[in-house]
Design a protein around this motif. Structure first.
Motif, short mmCIF file in Angstrom:
data_model
loop_
_atom_site.label_atom_id
_atom_site.label_comp_id
_atom_site.label_asym_id
_atom_site.label_seq_id
_atom_site.Cartn_x
_atom_site.Cartn_y
_atom_site.Cartn_z
N GLY A 395 0.82 -1.21 0.00
CA GLY A 395 0.00 0.00 0.00
C GLY A 395 0.85 1.26 0.00
O GLY A 395 2.03 1.22 -0.38
N GLU A 396 0.27 2.37 0.44
CA GLU A 396 0.99 3.64 0.41
C GLU A 396 2.10 3.66 1.45
O GLU A 396 1.87 3.55 2.64
N MET A 397 3.31 3.79 0.96
CA MET A 397 4.49 3.90 1.82
C MET A 397 4.95 5.34 1.76
O MET A 397 5.39 5.82 0.71
N GLY A 398 4.81 6.05 2.86
CA GLY A 398 5.13 7.47 2.87
C GLY A 398 6.26 7.79 3.83
O GLY A 398 6.44 7.10 4.84
N CYS A 399 7.02 8.84 3.52
CA CYS A 399 8.09 9.28 4.41
C CYS A 399 8.01 10.79 4.58
O CYS A 399 7.94 11.54 3.60
N HIS A 400 7.99 11.22 5.82
CA HIS A 400 7.94 12.65 6.16
C HIS A 400 9.27 13.02 6.83
O HIS A 400 9.60 12.46 7.89
N VAL A 401 10.03 13.87 6.18
CA VAL A 401 11.32 14.29 6.75
C VAL A 401 11.24 15.76 7.15
O VAL A 401 10.62 16.57 6.47
#
Length: 453
Positions: A395-401
């Motif tokens: 599914g949606e793999m998100g990264c917030h930096v």
């Protein structure tokens, strides 16, 4: 096994302590005999609940997932997922390493799809740096190639372990046999089978080696043949369909309410795929279709994953042609960001080769200084934040930096699909049997490395 309803005062077996319950509370004492008789009697009373711990060390709970099941006979009346048994602390650890070193940590989160962990992180860092459009075309093609191969290996693990949990050992052996073919390609390209740390901010660690294109062209038909073998074994298997059709049901409304994505969502008929909806790495230039089903059950998710593997092979074939036709750099040009991308290892297998060192030192004093600063201190990312999302196998793999302008992340947080999708355990399991819980969890395909980061 016999069962004697008694009161708390009469309880000779210490099942409850006097004072803990009311006098009229029914206590069930199991004193040997047949378990089925006990279950039937407990179900007939309609006053007893049996709470069973499934996991965290259990062959059907995918790693260290703990399920707390409340049973009425064989029927699950309540199901809860207990998470937090891995304690890897990856997101916190990344705050104490340079931006490039962070790749080594995040690749170990969902260890079945390491390339996707790296890709989401690097795309977010590149967005924060403002260099998204400067990534070389060849690097993006290699990223797509690696991600699609990794998508296949991830789905194969899902089908293989799910089959094993239902008692189908042949599915396990075929699934892992085909996965090994792809892992040998990973080893050839990155030096490692898993936890590759291959995708780096600005590009990839190094170009594909000589002979890799030929190996890929040999491997793709073999994997395709293996997938067909799996299809013959699974698709119309009456036992498999009996275990999976209308099991683990969760419709589109439920998926939307719980924020569930990936094959679970596409098995409800919604063709949501970030590769099409919000393309990245040039996915808009590839020819492929989004696989969907409309059954909303475990069987539909199985078929979606099989269809997706065939589509991934289509993308891989296109990527191979592009790599064959388009030589070029695999790391961004800016030497203040570009981690050395063409390392040559010494004859002893340790450190850089003398020729590589000679080339770095011989170019210019500036390049040597940049190299030294980059490796020891790392590059700086302007203050701000960025979020990048990709379509992983789950599914949606998100990264917030978040950056404060330093050489290390101020904060990194991942939206791992396994974490969100596990919310569906209760909705999929309650009202079904204990055996259906196994199938429902397998159809979610959670990997606890991504859940407990």
């Amino acid at each position: 096994m016999s069962a004697n309803p008694t009161t708390a005062k009469d309880d000779a077996f210490g099942a409850s302590t006097p004072g803990d319950t009311d006098d009229d509370t029914t206590v069930l004492n199991a004193t040997g005999g047949d378990w089925d008789d006990l279950v039937d009697e407990a179900a007939a009373l309609h006053e007893e609940r049996i709470v069973v711990n499934m996991g965290p060390q259990h062959p059907s709970t995918h790693g260290v997932l703990r399920l707390i099941l409340e049973l009425d006979g064989e029927t699950v009346t309540e199901a809860r997922a207990g998470i937090g048994y891995l304690h890897t602390g990856i997101e916190k650890n990344m705050e104490f390493r340079t931006w490039t070193q962070g790749v080594t940590f995040c690749t170990r989160m969902d260890y079945v799809m390491p390339i996707f962990n790296e890709a989401s992180y690097c795309l977010a860092v590149e967005k924060a740096l403002g260099i998204t459009d400067q990534i070389p075309t060849r690097a993006s093609v290699i990223r797509v190639l690696m991600m699609e191969l990794n998508r296949i290996t991830s789905h194969l693990v899902c089908l293989a372990t799910g089959g094993m949990e239902m008692g189908a050992t042949t599915v396990m052996t075929i699934g892992f046999r085909e996965r090994e073919r792809i892992l040998s390609v990973f080893e050839m390209i990155t030096g490692l089978r898993m936890n590759n740390a291959y995708i780096r901010p600005g590009g990839v660690a190094q170009d594909i080696p000589a002979g890799c294109i030929d190996k890929l062209r040999e491997t793709v038909p073999l994997v395709s043949k293996g997938l067909h073998e799996l299809e013959l074994l699974l698709n119309e298997n009456p036992i498999l369909k009996g275990r999976t059709v209308d099991v683990g049901f969760l419709d589109l409304t439920g998926c939307m309410a719980l924020g569930m994505t990936g094959p679970i969502l596409r098995a409800t008929g919604l063709p949501h795929d970030l590769r099409k909806a919000e393309p990245y790495c040039g996915y808009e230039t590839y020819d492929f279709e989004v696989a969907t089903r409309d059954t909303c059950d475990a069987y539909g998710r199985l078929r979606v994953r099989i269809d997706e593997m065939h589509q991934s092979l289509r993308i891989v074939e296109q990527a191979i042609e592009r790599l064959d036709a388009e030589p070029g750099p695999v790391m961004v040009e800016d030497k203040k960001i570009a981690w050395p991308a063409q390392l040559a290892v010494g004859s002893d297998g340790q450190g850089n080769s003398l020729n590589h060192i000679r080339e770095i030192m011989g170019e210019s004093m500036e390049s040597l200084i940049h190299h030294f600063k980059l490796v020891t201190e790392g590059f700086r990312v302007p203050p701000g934040q960025a979020y990048a999302a990709i379509e992983s196998p789950k599914g949606e793999m998100g990264c917030h930096v978040v950056s404060d302008g330093g050489t290390r992340p101020y904060r990194v947080h991942f939206r791992d699909p396994s974490f969100n999708n596990l919310q569906g355990v209760a909705a999929m399991s309650e009202g079904g049997s204990v055996a259906d819980v196994i199938v429902a969890v397998a159809s979610i395909d959670p990997v606890m490395g991504g859940v407990d980061r």
